[in-house]
Design a protein around this motif. Structure first.
Motif, PDB file in Angstrom:
ATOM      1  N   ASN A  52       0.691  -1.316   0.137  1.00 30.18           N
ATOM      2  CA  ASN A  52       0.152   0.033  -0.049  1.00 30.18           C
ATOM      3  C   ASN A  52       0.785   1.184   0.193  1.00 30.18           C
ATOM      4  O   ASN A  52       0.591   2.355   0.354  1.00 30.18           O
ATOM      5  N   SER A  53       2.140   1.106  -0.270  1.00 31.76           N
ATOM      6  CA  SER A  53       2.923   2.194  -0.351  1.00 31.76           C
ATOM      7  C   SER A  53       2.571   3.347  -1.366  1.00 31.76           C
ATOM      8  O   SER A  53       1.902   2.744  -2.447  1.00 31.76           O
ATOM      9  N   PHE A  54       2.896   4.263  -1.522  1.00 33.33           N
ATOM     10  CA  PHE A  54       2.581   5.372  -2.650  1.00 33.33           C
ATOM     11  C   PHE A  54       3.005   4.881  -3.859  1.00 33.33           C
ATOM     12  O   PHE A  54       2.264   4.803  -4.981  1.00 33.33           O
ATOM     13  N   LEU A  55       4.062   4.106  -4.061  1.00 37.61           N
ATOM     14  CA  LEU A  55       4.911   3.896  -5.413  1.00 37.61           C
ATOM     15  C   LEU A  55       3.853   2.441  -6.056  1.00 37.61           C
ATOM     16  O   LEU A  55       3.809   2.524  -6.851  1.00 37.61           O
ATOM     17  N   SER A  56       3.625   1.801  -4.829  1.00 34.55           N
ATOM     18  CA  SER A  56       3.043   0.282  -5.222  1.00 34.55           C
ATOM     19  C   SER A  56       1.662   0.484  -5.579  1.00 34.55           C
ATOM     20  O   SER A  56       1.093   0.312  -6.592  1.00 34.55           O
ATOM     21  N   ARG A  57       0.844   1.847  -5.084  1.00 30.08           N
ATOM     22  CA  ARG A  57      -0.529   2.217  -5.462  1.00 30.08           C
ATOM     23  C   ARG A  57      -0.443   2.949  -6.828  1.00 30.08           C
ATOM     24  O   ARG A  57      -1.440   2.710  -7.710  1.00 30.08           O
ATOM     25  N   LEU A  58       0.630   3.662  -7.092  1.00 28.55           N
ATOM     26  CA  LEU A  58       0.908   4.166  -8.445  1.00 28.55           C
ATOM     27  C   LEU A  58       0.888   3.475  -9.361  1.00 28.55           C
ATOM     28  O   LEU A  58       0.365   3.238 -10.461  1.00 28.55           O
ATOM     29  N   ALA A  59       1.890   2.211  -9.099  1.00 28.07           N
ATOM     30  CA  ALA A  59       2.149   1.120 -10.038  1.00 28.07           C
ATOM     31  C   ALA A  59       0.833   0.376 -10.178  1.00 28.07           C
ATOM     32  O   ALA A  59       0.585  -0.007 -11.269  1.00 28.07           O
ATOM     33  N   ASP A  60       0.092   0.262  -9.269  1.00 29.81           N
ATOM     34  CA  ASP A  60      -1.250  -0.514  -9.704  1.00 29.81           C
ATOM     35  C   ASP A  60      -2.173   0.193 -10.463  1.00 29.81           C
ATOM     36  O   ASP A  60      -2.964  -0.470 -11.306  1.00 29.81           O
ATOM     37  N   ASN A  61      -2.196   1.670 -10.283  1.00 27.30           N
ATOM     38  CA  ASN A  61      -2.943   2.530 -10.991  1.00 27.30           C
ATOM     39  C   ASN A  61      -2.640   2.451 -12.470  1.00 27.30           C
ATOM     40  O   ASN A  61      -3.400   2.350 -13.456  1.00 27.30           O
ATOM     41  N   ALA A  62      -1.155   2.600 -12.729  1.00 30.82           N
ATOM     42  CA  ALA A  62      -0.714   2.561 -13.971  1.00 30.82           C
ATOM     43  C   ALA A  62      -0.958   1.182 -14.730  1.00 30.82           C
ATOM     44  O   ALA A  62      -1.505   1.118 -15.900  1.00 30.82           O
ATOM     45  N   GLU A  63      -0.995   0.108 -14.080  1.00 32.02           N
ATOM     46  CA  GLU A  63      -1.162  -1.124 -14.707  1.00 32.02           C
ATOM     47  C   GLU A  63      -2.571  -1.305 -15.035  1.00 32.02           C
ATOM     48  O   GLU A  63      -2.868  -1.544 -16.012  1.00 32.02           O
ATOM     49  N   GLU A  64      -3.527  -0.709 -14.245  1.00 30.12           N
ATOM     50  CA  GLU A  64      -5.073  -0.604 -14.495  1.00 30.12           C
ATOM     51  C   GLU A  64      -5.343   0.080 -15.818  1.00 30.12           C
ATOM     52  O   GLU A  64      -6.078  -0.174 -16.565  1.00 30.12           O
ATOM     53  N   ASN A  65      -4.804   1.248 -15.769  1.00 33.61           N
ATOM     54  CA  ASN A  65      -4.750   2.217 -17.074  1.00 33.61           C
ATOM     55  C   ASN A  65      -4.243   1.482 -18.253  1.00 33.61           C
ATOM     56  O   ASN A  65      -5.040   1.520 -19.413  1.00 33.61           O
ATOM     57  N   GLN A  66      -3.139   0.919 -18.039  1.00 30.10           N
ATOM     58  CA  GLN A  66      -2.693   0.216 -19.214  1.00 30.10           C
ATOM     59  C   GLN A  66      -3.486  -0.908 -19.835  1.00 30.10           C
ATOM     60  O   GLN A  66      -3.934  -1.169 -21.057  1.00 30.10           O
ATOM     61  N   LEU A  67      -3.981  -1.654 -18.908  1.00 28.47           N
ATOM     62  CA  LEU A  67      -5.134  -2.746 -19.267  1.00 28.47           C
ATOM     63  C   LEU A  67      -6.311  -2.246 -19.876  1.00 28.47           C
ATOM     64  O   LEU A  67      -6.899  -2.830 -20.673  1.00 28.47           O
ATOM     65  N   GLY A  68      -6.720  -1.102 -19.467  1.00 32.20           N
ATOM     66  CA  GLY A  68      -8.072  -0.576 -19.765  1.00 32.20           C
ATOM     67  C   GLY A  68      -7.854   0.114 -21.187  1.00 32.20           C
ATOM     68  O   GLY A  68      -8.725   0.054 -22.178  1.00 32.20           O
ATOM     69  N   SER A  69      -6.853   0.646 -21.417  1.00 34.31           N
ATOM     70  CA  SER A  69      -6.247   1.070 -22.738  1.00 34.31           C
ATOM     71  C   SER A  69      -6.153   0.014 -23.768  1.00 34.31           C
ATOM     72  O   SER A  69      -6.594   0.116 -24.844  1.00 34.31           O
ATOM     73  N   GLY A  70      -5.672  -0.999 -23.343  1.00 33.36           N
ATOM     74  CA  GLY A  70      -5.551  -2.302 -24.142  1.00 33.36           C
ATOM     75  C   GLY A  70      -6.733  -2.780 -24.607  1.00 33.36           C
ATOM     76  O   GLY A  70      -7.088  -3.083 -25.807  1.00 33.36           O
ATOM     77  N   ALA A  71      -7.829  -2.634 -23.880  1.00 34.37           N
ATOM     78  CA  ALA A  71      -9.001  -3.182 -24.084  1.00 34.37           C
ATOM     79  C   ALA A  71      -9.903  -2.433 -24.951  1.00 34.37           C
ATOM     80  O   ALA A  71     -10.429  -2.936 -25.844  1.00 34.37           O
ATOM     81  N   LYS A  72      -9.607  -1.002 -24.735  1.00 38.32           N
ATOM     82  CA  LYS A  72     -10.349   0.068 -25.748  1.00 38.32           C
ATOM     83  C   LYS A  72      -9.461  -0.379 -27.091  1.00 38.32           C
ATOM     84  O   LYS A  72     -10.332  -0.239 -28.185  1.00 38.32           O
ATOM     85  N   ILE A  73      -8.280  -0.571 -27.317  1.00 37.28           N
ATOM     86  CA  ILE A  73      -7.616  -0.511 -28.425  1.00 37.28           C
ATOM     87  C   ILE A  73      -8.201  -1.982 -29.184  1.00 37.28           C
ATOM     88  O   ILE A  73      -8.345  -2.008 -30.359  1.00 37.28           O
ATOM     89  N   LEU A  74      -8.457  -2.897 -28.358  1.00 35.78           N
ATOM     90  CA  LEU A  74      -8.669  -4.142 -28.905  1.00 35.78           C
ATOM     91  C   LEU A  74     -10.258  -3.950 -29.579  1.00 35.78           C
ATOM     92  O   LEU A  74     -10.257  -4.586 -30.657  1.00 35.78           O
ATOM     93  N   ASP A  75     -10.935  -3.271 -28.738  1.00 32.86           N
ATOM     94  CA  ASP A  75     -12.497  -2.931 -29.272  1.00 32.86           C
ATOM     95  C   ASP A  75     -12.407  -2.375 -30.687  1.00 32.86           C
ATOM     96  O   ASP A  75     -13.117  -2.412 -31.636  1.00 32.86           O
ATOM     97  N   GLU A  76     -11.259  -1.148 -30.686  1.00 32.61           N
ATOM     98  CA  GLU A  76     -11.238  -0.404 -31.976  1.00 32.61           C
ATOM     99  C   GLU A  76     -10.605  -1.339 -33.269  1.00 32.61           C
ATOM    100  O   GLU A  76     -11.072  -1.279 -34.115  1.00 32.61           O
ATOM    101  N   ALA A  77      -9.861  -2.344 -32.630  1.00 37.36           N
ATOM    102  CA  ALA A  77      -9.078  -3.046 -33.721  1.00 37.36           C
ATOM    103  C   ALA A  77     -10.149  -4.179 -34.503  1.00 37.36           C
ATOM    104  O   ALA A  77     -10.356  -4.262 -35.546  1.00 37.36           O
TER     105      ALA A  77
END
Length: 112
Positions: free
Chosen positions: A28-53
């Motif tokens: 739950n450290s700041f960097l761990s939560r930041l990394a968790d959020n970045a991962e979620e954003n990356q996966l969400g972006s990937g899902a949108k790109i897949l829909d577009e594809a």
């Protein structure tokens, strides 16, 4: 070695393109939560790109430039997804299949 003893692969690279790692026993450290959020954003972006594809690939008249851009976006999204999976996989409890690889297969004892 337990998963918590290992460095966490972060979802971003350093300025030289090399992987970044986090050494922390606090999920739950700041960097761990930041990394968790970045991962979620990356996966969400990937899902949108897949829909577009899926939409673009059903168009019988595809613009070559649009197809190249899509391929580039999909490549980046796949790279991100593999990095997230690798990072999360390293943090899982020691899997039974790894124990089999190191000690051979485990066969149950015959019933007495």
């Amino acid at each position: 070695m337990t998963p918590n003893d290992e460095l966490r692969l972060l979802p971003w690279s350093g300025p030289d393109g090399k992987p970044c790692f986090l050494s922390s026993d606090d999920a739950n450290s700041f960097l761990s939560r930041l990394a968790d959020n970045a991962e979620e954003n990356q996966l969400g972006s990937g899902a949108k790109i897949l829909d577009e594809a899926l939409t673009v690939l059903t168009d019988p008249v595809m613009d070559p430039e649009e197809l190249r851009l899509l391929a580039s976006d999909l490549t980046r999204a796949l790279h991100d997804a593999i990095r997230v999976a690798t990072s999360r996989g390293r943090r899982l409890p020691y899997p039974a299949h790894r124990a089999h690889q190191e000690h051979g297969p485990c066969v149950p004892a015959p019933p007495s």
